[in-house]
Design a protein around this motif. Structure first.
Motif, PDB file in Angstrom:
ATOM      1  N   GLU A 145       0.848  -1.182   0.000  1.00 61.87           N
ATOM      2  CA  GLU A 145       0.000   0.000   0.000  1.00 61.87           C
ATOM      3  C   GLU A 145       0.888   1.239   0.000  1.00 61.87           C
ATOM      4  O   GLU A 145       1.928   1.271   0.664  1.00 61.87           O
ATOM      5  CB  GLU A 145      -0.915   0.006   1.218  1.00 61.87           C
ATOM      6  CG  GLU A 145      -1.938  -1.113   1.180  1.00 61.87           C
ATOM      7  CD  GLU A 145      -2.853  -1.113   2.397  1.00 61.87           C
ATOM      8  OE1 GLU A 145      -2.900  -0.111   3.146  1.00 61.87           O
ATOM      9  OE2 GLU A 145      -3.510  -2.149   2.599  1.00 61.87           O
ATOM     10  N   SER A 186      -6.530  -4.309  -6.911  1.00 62.01           N
ATOM     11  CA  SER A 186      -7.201  -3.186  -6.254  1.00 62.01           C
ATOM     12  C   SER A 186      -8.719  -3.280  -6.380  1.00 62.01           C
ATOM     13  O   SER A 186      -9.440  -2.915  -5.441  1.00 62.01           O
ATOM     14  CB  SER A 186      -6.684  -1.849  -6.797  1.00 62.01           C
ATOM     15  OG  SER A 186      -6.924  -1.731  -8.186  1.00 62.01           O
ATOM     16  N   LEU A 227      -1.970   1.315  -4.451  1.00 67.79           N
ATOM     17  CA  LEU A 227      -0.990   0.224  -4.381  1.00 67.79           C
ATOM     18  C   LEU A 227       0.249   0.523  -5.210  1.00 67.79           C
ATOM     19  O   LEU A 227       0.183   1.227  -6.229  1.00 67.79           O
ATOM     20  CB  LEU A 227      -1.626  -1.072  -4.864  1.00 67.79           C
ATOM     21  CG  LEU A 227      -2.898  -1.514  -4.144  1.00 67.79           C
ATOM     22  CD1 LEU A 227      -3.458  -2.775  -4.800  1.00 67.79           C
ATOM     23  CD2 LEU A 227      -2.638  -1.729  -2.663  1.00 67.79           C
TER      24      LEU A 227
END
Length: 162
Positions: free
Chosen positions: A8, A99, A49
């Motif tokens: 992340e 995602s 991400l």
């Protein structure tokens, strides 16, 4: 993906990610209407991400922002970028797929973007009729996936009153 680590995005990654976007996109990218929807709005934690190689070098990034469409919550995907030396390895598809899966787990029912329909169709994105991005966005490039039934109207900043 073999040889890459997914993480992340953190506050410390911001400038490295911005440099990647500057490398991948034309000058003036921040003048696009989608950036007005992002101004002053926090990114969606858990969905922004990064893909790094074994040496820790940033290879790709994806970000998400909350927006409202006709008073309904939605995610605005973008930008997604893959460093030019890493394109063609499937990193962009990996970030989009991962995602999107995470967005469902966080309870988001719909995701939209401005992009190329032939590329994003493989992830379930289709043209959104009746969803209007701020000008000068080409309506043919406004795409969405998820539950868009009965949802139409202007795309507005998240802090807009529903």
């Amino acid at each position: 993906m073999i040889g890459y680590r997914l993480s992340e995005e953190s506050a410390e990654d911001r400038w490295e990610v911005e440099a990647l976007y500057d490398t991948c996109f034309a000058p003036g990218r921040e003048a696009l209407s989608s950036y007005r929807l992002r101004d002053g709005v926090d990114r969606v934690a858990g969905l922004c991400l990064l893909a790094r190689d074994g040496e820790g070098i940033l290879a790709a990034a994806i970000r998400y922002w909350p927006v409202r469409v006709g008073g309904h919550a939605a995610l605005l995907l973008g930008p997604v970028a893959v460093h030019p030396t890493r394109q063609g390895e499937g990193l962009g598809a990996w970030l989009v797929t991962e995602s999107l899966e995470r967005s469902h787990g966080l309870g988001w029912a719909r995701v939209m973007l401005v992009g190329d329909a032939p590329y994003y169709a493989r992830f379930g994105f289709r043209k959104l009729a009746g969803v209007v991005m701020p000008p000068p966005t080409n309506p043919e490039r406004v795409l969405g996936t998820g539950d868009w039934a009965g949802i139409a109207g202007d795309v507005e900043k998240w802090d807009s009153a529903p």
